[in-house]
Design an enzyme around this catalytic site. Structure first.
Site, short mmCIF file in Angstrom:
data_model
loop_
_atom_site.label_atom_id
_atom_site.label_comp_id
_atom_site.label_asym_id
_atom_site.label_seq_id
_atom_site.Cartn_x
_atom_site.Cartn_y
_atom_site.Cartn_z
N LYS A 99 -7.90 8.53 5.04
CA LYS A 99 -9.03 8.54 5.96
C LYS A 99 -9.46 7.14 6.35
O LYS A 99 -10.06 6.93 7.39
CB LYS A 99 -10.24 9.23 5.28
CG LYS A 99 -10.02 10.64 4.85
CD LYS A 99 -11.31 11.10 4.10
CE LYS A 99 -11.05 12.33 3.31
NZ LYS A 99 -12.18 12.64 2.42
N GLU A 150 -3.43 1.05 9.14
CA GLU A 150 -4.13 1.21 7.87
C GLU A 150 -5.42 0.40 7.85
O GLU A 150 -5.55 -0.58 8.58
CB GLU A 150 -3.24 0.68 6.73
CG GLU A 150 -2.43 1.72 6.03
CD GLU A 150 -3.22 2.61 5.08
OE1 GLU A 150 -4.45 2.72 5.22
OE2 GLU A 150 -2.59 3.21 4.21
N ASP A 151 -6.33 0.79 6.97
CA ASP A 151 -7.51 -0.04 6.76
C ASP A 151 -7.18 -1.22 5.85
O ASP A 151 -7.57 -2.34 6.11
CB ASP A 151 -8.68 0.78 6.21
CG ASP A 151 -8.32 1.57 4.97
OD1 ASP A 151 -7.11 1.74 4.69
OD2 ASP A 151 -9.23 2.03 4.26
N ASP A 198 -3.08 -2.88 -0.28
CA ASP A 198 -3.44 -3.33 -1.62
C ASP A 198 -2.12 -3.59 -2.37
O ASP A 198 -1.51 -4.65 -2.20
CB ASP A 198 -4.28 -2.19 -2.23
CG ASP A 198 -4.99 -2.57 -3.51
OD1 ASP A 198 -4.50 -3.43 -4.23
OD2 ASP A 198 -6.05 -1.98 -3.80
N LYS A 231 -5.16 -7.38 0.87
CA LYS A 231 -5.52 -7.88 -0.47
C LYS A 231 -4.23 -8.34 -1.13
O LYS A 231 -3.65 -7.65 -1.98
CB LYS A 231 -6.18 -6.75 -1.25
CG LYS A 231 -7.05 -7.20 -2.40
CD LYS A 231 -7.58 -6.03 -3.19
CE LYS A 231 -8.98 -5.62 -2.79
NZ LYS A 231 -9.54 -4.59 -3.69
N PHE A 288 -13.90 -5.08 -5.27
CA PHE A 288 -13.99 -3.75 -4.67
C PHE A 288 -14.75 -3.84 -3.35
O PHE A 288 -15.92 -4.16 -3.33
CB PHE A 288 -14.70 -2.79 -5.63
CG PHE A 288 -14.23 -1.38 -5.45
CD1 PHE A 288 -13.51 -0.74 -6.43
CD2 PHE A 288 -14.47 -0.70 -4.25
CE1 PHE A 288 -13.04 0.56 -6.23
CE2 PHE A 288 -14.01 0.58 -4.04
CZ PHE A 288 -13.29 1.21 -5.04
N ASP A 317 -14.04 3.36 1.33
CA ASP A 317 -15.00 4.09 0.49
C ASP A 317 -14.93 3.68 -0.97
O ASP A 317 -13.96 3.08 -1.43
CB ASP A 317 -14.73 5.59 0.56
CG ASP A 317 -13.45 5.97 -0.21
OD1 ASP A 317 -12.41 5.33 -0.01
OD2 ASP A 317 -13.52 6.89 -1.06
N ARG A 364 -18.42 4.54 3.63
CA ARG A 364 -17.51 4.36 4.77
C ARG A 364 -18.28 3.99 6.02
O ARG A 364 -17.76 3.35 6.93
CB ARG A 364 -16.73 5.66 5.05
CG ARG A 364 -15.74 6.06 3.97
CD ARG A 364 -14.81 7.15 4.49
NE ARG A 364 -14.10 7.87 3.45
CZ ARG A 364 -12.93 7.52 2.93
NH1 ARG A 364 -12.33 6.43 3.33
NH2 ARG A 364 -12.35 8.26 2.00
C1 PRP Z 1 -6.34 3.35 0.52
C2 PRP Z 1 -5.94 2.75 1.85
C3 PRP Z 1 -4.45 2.86 1.84
C4 PRP Z 1 -4.11 2.71 0.37
C5 PRP Z 1 -3.68 1.30 0.13
O1 PRP Z 1 -6.41 4.73 0.66
O2 PRP Z 1 -6.50 3.46 2.92
O3 PRP Z 1 -4.00 4.10 2.32
O4 PRP Z 1 -5.29 2.99 -0.38
O5 PRP Z 1 -3.33 1.13 -1.22
P1 PRP Z 1 -1.91 0.60 -1.68
O6 PRP Z 1 -1.52 -0.55 -0.80
O7 PRP Z 1 -2.18 0.18 -3.11
O8 PRP Z 1 -0.92 1.73 -1.62
P2 PRP Z 1 -7.18 5.69 -0.37
O9 PRP Z 1 -6.16 6.26 -1.33
O10 PRP Z 1 -8.34 4.95 -0.97
O11 PRP Z 1 -7.66 6.88 0.54
P3 PRP Z 1 -8.64 6.89 1.82
O12 PRP Z 1 -7.92 6.14 2.92
O13 PRP Z 1 -8.79 8.34 2.12
O14 PRP Z 1 -9.93 6.23 1.44
#
Ligand code: PRP
Length: 180
Positions: free
Chosen positions: A42, A98-99, A102, A130, A151, A158, A164
């Site tokens: 999301k 993507e947002d 990580d 990040k 964080f 979120d 959000r």
């Molecule tokens: C977050 C973000 C990416 C993912 C990145 O999603 O939106 O999809 O984590 O992490 P990574 O690089 O370690 O794989 P999240 O699982 O928090 O779900 P959301 O987008 O619904 O908040």
């Protein structure tokens, strides 16, 4: 909500400027090509809504919803598709939106999945990066703003499905996520 925030990391004005530049770059890079933006739900929904309005060439839009197996604070790299896209991307240029990147494991998996669908190309675009948490060497083709290993919430991101709707990117107080 604001009582849980330690400080603002990037204001909505700084984010707007980054998104505008990125949209301009994408418009120039994909001029004359068939482009599909795929938002990863999301977290990416606000960024994508802003980005698509900064793109001045014809573009199609779709969404994919994924969930990562494993515990909730870090990605396991094994991604379950909850909702797939509807558009056939064969011979089209795809940008995954993507947002945040990580560990990079989610996008690494998604890029492999989209490459198997015979597109003309797959690139990655992320509002935030990040890098200190990276576990793969995935290339981010359109990279927004760098964030530290703290964080962060807001602008679509979120903590336990909250925050959000904060317009800025903010650092969450550590006591909020250390609470039992
Ligand atoms: C977050 C973000 C990416 C993912 C990145 O999603 O939106 O999809 O984590 O992490 P990574 O690089 O370690 O794989 P999240 O699982 O928090 O779900 P959301 O987008 O619904 O908040």
């Amino acid at each position: 909500m604001l009582k849980d925030i330690e400080r603002v990391l990037y204001t909505q004005d700084e984010i707007r400027e980054m998104v505008h530049k990125m949209g301009k770059q994408i418009s120039s890079d994909y001029a004359g090509l068939e482009l599909v933006l795929v938002g990863v739900l999301k977290g990416g929904f606000i960024f994508l809504a802003d980005l698509i309005r900064s793109i001045s060439i014809p573009v199609s839009l779709d969404f994919i919803s994924v969930s990562s197996y494993g515990h909730s604070t870090s990605s396991s790299g094994i991604v379950r598709i909850i909702k797939d896209i509807d558009i056939d991307v064969k011979n089209k240029h795809v940008i995954l939106v993507e947002d945040i990147v990580d560990t990079g494991l989610t996008l690494n998996h998604l890029k492999g999945l989209f490459l198997s669908r015979q597109p003309a190309g797959v690139k990655i675009c992320s509002a935030f990066d990040k890098p200190c948490r990276r576990q793969t060497d995935i290339a981010i083709d359109y990279k927004g703003l760098e964030v530290p290993d703290q964080f962060i919430v807001g602008y679509g991101l979120d903590y336990k499905e909250k925050y959000r709707n904060l317009p800025d990117i903010c650092i969450l107080k550590s006591e909020v996520y250390s609470e039992k």
